[in-house]
Enzyme design. Sequence first.
Site, short mmCIF file in Angstrom:
data_model
loop_
_atom_site.label_atom_id
_atom_site.label_comp_id
_atom_site.label_asym_id
_atom_site.label_seq_id
_atom_site.Cartn_x
_atom_site.Cartn_y
_atom_site.Cartn_z
N ASP A 8 0.87 -1.16 0.00
CA ASP A 8 0.00 0.00 0.00
C ASP A 8 0.92 1.23 0.00
O ASP A 8 2.11 1.12 0.34
CB ASP A 8 -0.87 -0.05 1.27
N LEU A 9 0.40 2.36 -0.39
CA LEU A 9 1.25 3.57 -0.44
C LEU A 9 1.00 4.46 0.77
O LEU A 9 1.86 4.60 1.65
CB LEU A 9 0.97 4.33 -1.75
N GLY A 45 -7.62 4.17 2.95
CA GLY A 45 -7.66 3.09 1.97
C GLY A 45 -8.91 3.08 1.10
O GLY A 45 -8.97 2.37 0.12
N ARG A 48 -11.75 7.87 -3.42
CA ARG A 48 -12.12 9.27 -3.20
C ARG A 48 -13.62 9.47 -2.99
O ARG A 48 -14.04 10.11 -2.01
CB ARG A 48 -11.63 10.12 -4.37
N SER A 115 -5.24 5.20 -4.52
CA SER A 115 -5.12 6.60 -4.92
C SER A 115 -4.84 6.79 -6.40
O SER A 115 -3.95 6.18 -6.97
CB SER A 115 -4.01 7.27 -4.12
N ARG A 116 -5.62 7.67 -7.01
CA ARG A 116 -5.39 8.04 -8.42
C ARG A 116 -4.16 8.93 -8.55
O ARG A 116 -3.72 9.24 -9.65
CB ARG A 116 -6.63 8.74 -8.98
N ASN A 117 -3.60 9.36 -7.42
CA ASN A 117 -2.37 10.14 -7.42
C ASN A 117 -1.14 9.27 -7.19
O ASN A 117 -0.02 9.78 -7.08
CB ASN A 117 -2.43 11.21 -6.32
N LYS A 144 -11.06 -1.04 -2.10
CA LYS A 144 -10.92 -1.65 -0.78
C LYS A 144 -12.15 -1.27 0.05
O LYS A 144 -12.60 -0.15 -0.06
CB LYS A 144 -9.65 -1.12 -0.10
N GLU A 168 -0.40 -3.19 4.73
CA GLU A 168 -1.48 -2.20 4.77
C GLU A 168 -1.59 -1.48 6.10
O GLU A 168 -1.36 -2.09 7.14
CB GLU A 168 -2.82 -2.92 4.53
P1 B16 Z 1 -7.04 9.76 -4.23
P2 B16 Z 1 -3.88 3.89 -0.24
C1 B16 Z 1 -5.84 5.70 -0.43
O1 B16 Z 1 -4.53 5.29 -0.69
C2 B16 Z 1 -5.91 6.54 0.82
O2 B16 Z 1 -5.60 5.78 1.96
C3 B16 Z 1 -7.30 7.09 0.97
O3 B16 Z 1 -7.36 7.92 2.12
C4 B16 Z 1 -7.68 7.88 -0.28
O4 B16 Z 1 -9.02 8.38 -0.19
C5 B16 Z 1 -7.55 6.97 -1.49
O5 B16 Z 1 -6.22 6.48 -1.56
C6 B16 Z 1 -7.88 7.71 -2.80
O6 B16 Z 1 -6.91 8.68 -3.06
O7 B16 Z 1 -8.09 10.75 -3.81
O8 B16 Z 1 -5.65 10.35 -4.32
O9 B16 Z 1 -7.43 9.02 -5.49
O10 B16 Z 1 -3.87 3.88 1.26
O11 B16 Z 1 -4.75 2.81 -0.85
O12 B16 Z 1 -2.50 3.97 -0.84
MG MG Z 2 -3.04 3.18 3.16
#
Ligand code: B16
Ligand code: MG
Length: 214
Positions: A8-9, A45, A48, A115-117, A144, A168
Site C-alpha cells: 500500500d502507499l 484506503g 475518493r 489513490s489516483r495520485n 478496498k 497495509e
Molecule cells: P485519491 P492507499 C488511499 O490510498 C488513501 O488511503 C485514501 O485515504 C484515499 O481516499 C484513497 O487512496 C484515494 O486517493 O483521492 O488520491 O485518489 O492507502 O490505498 O495507498
Molecule cells: Mg493506506
Amino acid sequence: RIEAVLFDLDGVLTDTAHAHYLAWKTLADEIGAPFDEKANEALKGVDRMGSLDLMLKKAPRAYDAAERQALADRKNGYYQKLIEGYGPQDLFPGAREALEACKAAGLKTALVSASRNAATLVQRLGIAELFDHVVDAGTIRRGKPDPETYLSAAAALGIDPVHCAGIEDAQAGIAGLLAARMYAVGVGDPAVLSSADAVVGGIDGLRWPRILSL
Ligand code: B16
Ligand code: MG
C-alpha cells in the site's frame, strides 16, 4: 511460500495519510460537517468518492451527484497542493530498504494503492523502478475493502494470491487482503488492525526473513 509482496502507499511507504486527512478536514470545516482523526480512520484506503460519502454522513445537508463530484475535486485540489513538494525525503524510514530487500530476495513487488495520485507520488518519491506492477486505481471497479485491487495485482504479476503478502495501514486494506486469501501485514496500531495476520509499528519494523519464511 511468499512470492510477491504488495505494498500500500498512503500510510505504509509515506505519510500521505495525514495529507489526505488535512485535505478532508479543510473541506469538512468549509461545509460545516463534523470530522476528526477518529472519523478519518474509516476513510483510510477507501477511494475518493467512497471517502466523500463517509465524510458527508454528518454533513448538515444532502448533496446531489454533481455537487459531490465538485466536492471531491475540491478535496483533491487541496491534497495535490499538500503533496506538491514531496520527494525521496518523504519516504518513511525503511521503506526503500523494504522494497530493495524484496527485489534482492527475488520477490515480485506491486503497488496496490487506491489513490489516483499514486503513480505521480511514486515518481516523486523515487521508487517507481522498484515495482514490477503499479495498480491503476482508475481501472478498479470495487475498491478496498473489496479484494479486486489485490487480485488485479496478483494477476498482473502472474502469482497465485495465496503466495502473496500485503502490507497495509488501513482496516479496509486488511479486510481486502484477507478476502483475497493473502497474508495480511498491518502497519500501525494492533488494536485498530486486529484482524491482520501480523502487525508491525512501521515499515522499518518488518522482519524480512520472517515474512520470507511464511
Ligand atoms: P485519491 P492507499 C488511499 O490510498 C488513501 O488511503 C485514501 O485515504 C484515499 O481516499 C484513497 O487512496 C484515494 O486517493 O483521492 O488520491 O485518489 O492507502 O490505498 O495507498
Ligand atoms: Mg493506506
